[in-house]
Design a protein around this motif. Structure first.
Motif, PDB file in Angstrom:
ATOM      1  N   LEU A   1       1.190   1.608 -12.949  1.00 19.10           N
ATOM      2  CA  LEU A   1       1.883   0.584 -13.809  1.00 19.10           C
ATOM      3  C   LEU A   1       3.159   0.036 -13.107  1.00 19.10           C
ATOM      4  CD1 LEU A   1       1.646   2.171 -17.467  1.00 19.10           C
ATOM      5  CD2 LEU A   1       0.730   0.028 -16.742  1.00 19.10           C
ATOM      6  N   ALA A   2       3.784   0.973 -12.513  1.00 19.22           N
ATOM      7  CA  ALA A   2       5.006   0.525 -11.793  1.00 19.22           C
ATOM      8  C   ALA A   2       4.567  -0.333 -10.476  1.00 19.22           C
ATOM      9  CB  ALA A   2       5.827   1.652 -11.116  1.00 19.22           C
ATOM     10  N   ALA A   3       3.304  -0.042  -9.918  1.00 23.39           N
ATOM     11  CA  ALA A   3       2.666  -0.812  -8.848  1.00 23.39           C
ATOM     12  C   ALA A   3       2.509  -2.349  -9.523  1.00 23.39           C
ATOM     13  CB  ALA A   3       1.690  -0.193  -8.137  1.00 23.39           C
TER      14      ALA A   3
ATOM     15  N   SER B   1      -0.632   3.140  -2.663  1.00 20.61           N
ATOM     16  CA  SER B   1      -2.148   3.088  -2.521  1.00 20.61           C
ATOM     17  C   SER B   1      -2.724   2.090  -3.469  1.00 20.61           C
ATOM     18  CB  SER B   1      -2.726   4.320  -2.646  1.00 20.61           C
ATOM     19  OG  SER B   1      -2.733   4.854  -4.120  1.00 20.61           O
ATOM     20  N   THR B   2      -2.090   1.748  -4.661  1.00 17.30           N
ATOM     21  CA  THR B   2      -2.183   0.757  -5.585  1.00 17.30           C
ATOM     22  C   THR B   2      -1.885  -0.593  -5.093  1.00 17.30           C
ATOM     23  OG1 THR B   2      -2.131   2.425  -7.397  1.00 17.30           O
ATOM     24  CG2 THR B   2      -2.001   0.066  -8.082  1.00 17.30           C
TER      25      THR B   2
ATOM     26  N   CYS C   1      -1.537  -6.162  -1.927  1.00 20.47           N
ATOM     27  CA  CYS C   1      -0.149  -6.469  -1.622  1.00 20.47           C
ATOM     28  C   CYS C   1       0.347  -6.023  -0.575  1.00 20.47           C
ATOM     29  CB  CYS C   1       0.325  -6.097  -3.091  1.00 20.47           C
ATOM     30  SG  CYS C   1       2.325  -6.523  -3.240  1.00 20.47           S
ATOM     31  N   THR C   2       0.859  -6.832   0.112  1.00 19.24           N
ATOM     32  CA  THR C   2       1.610  -6.420   1.532  1.00 19.24           C
ATOM     33  C   THR C   2       3.156  -6.254   1.389  1.00 19.24           C
ATOM     34  OG1 THR C   2       1.937  -8.698   1.979  1.00 19.24           O
ATOM     35  CG2 THR C   2      -0.231  -7.672   2.874  1.00 19.24           C
ATOM     36  N   VAL C   3       3.626  -5.574   0.462  1.00 17.70           N
ATOM     37  CA  VAL C   3       5.128  -5.268   0.098  1.00 17.70           C
ATOM     38  C   VAL C   3       5.526  -4.137   0.791  1.00 17.70           C
ATOM     39  CG1 VAL C   3       4.628  -3.973  -2.023  1.00 17.70           C
ATOM     40  CG2 VAL C   3       6.710  -5.458  -1.678  1.00 17.70           C
TER      41      VAL C   3
END
Length: 192
Positions: free
Chosen positions: A125-127, A163-164, A170-172
């Motif tokens: 959820l944070a991801a 990993s999420t 997502c390349t953050v």
């Protein structure tokens, strides 16, 4: 350069998280000091993953699937488990036995499974929150300064969150900011 201080803990007060809330989330919220507030935070932060795990374990013990139905005192006390305990339970059998000395091997596996499920959901959820902001980006390079003991010290949280994000494409870049203020975030953004 743009620096955004998310302070997104209040997300969900308008009902956006209702479909994601479990009975445990609702019970935790109802008995908290601020019912109906900080719903997202209550689902993702280290402050609450212990209580969510305790509620799930208590229900399992009450149904007889844990501890042969004999509820340990620690499960009967509100907020008796914290994020560090959950992390230790995930890490090893000794972590479980430190809190639940009478746990059978089957109990240990189930406790680890519950703690892992609560922690993984929180990290995912944070991801998802980071991913939502990443989707609004106007440049490829995107750095997020992360603060908090659950990200820094939990056995699996940072790995699952990263990993999420990778799973979502997502390349953050997640960078640790340990100062607890916007200064660390601003500095990380400046050097990114």
């Amino acid at each position: 350069m743009v620096v955004i201080n998310m302070e997104w803990g209040n997300f969900g007060e308008l009902g956006h998280l209702t479909d994601l809330q479990t009975d445990y989330d609702k019970q935790l919220d109802a008995t908290s000091n601020n019912p109906g507030k900080q719903l997202y935070e209550k689902m993702i932060s280290g402050l609450y993953i212990g209580e969510l795990s305790r509620l799930a374990l208590l229900r399992r013990a009450g149904s007889g699937s844990l501890f042969s139905g004999n509820i340990p005192d620690v499960l009967s006390k509100e907020n008796s488990l914290d994020g560090a305990v959950v992390s230790n339970c995930i890490s090893c059998e000794d972590g479980v036995k430190a809190v639940f000395p009478t746990a059978s091997p089957a109990d240990v596996a189930e406790i680890q499974g519950v703690c892992n499920a609560v922690s993984n959901r929180a990290a995912r959820l944070a991801a998802a929150g980071v991913y939502a902001i990443w989707l609004k980006r106007d440049k490829e390079q995107f750095t997020v300064a992360v603060d908090g003991s659950v990200f820094l010290k939990h056995a699996t949280f940072a790995t699952v969150m990263r990993s999420t994000l990778a799973e979502l494409g997502c390349t953050v870049s997640l960078q640790i900011a340990t100062d607890g203020s916007g200064l660390g975030s601003a500095l990380i953004a400046a050097i990114a």
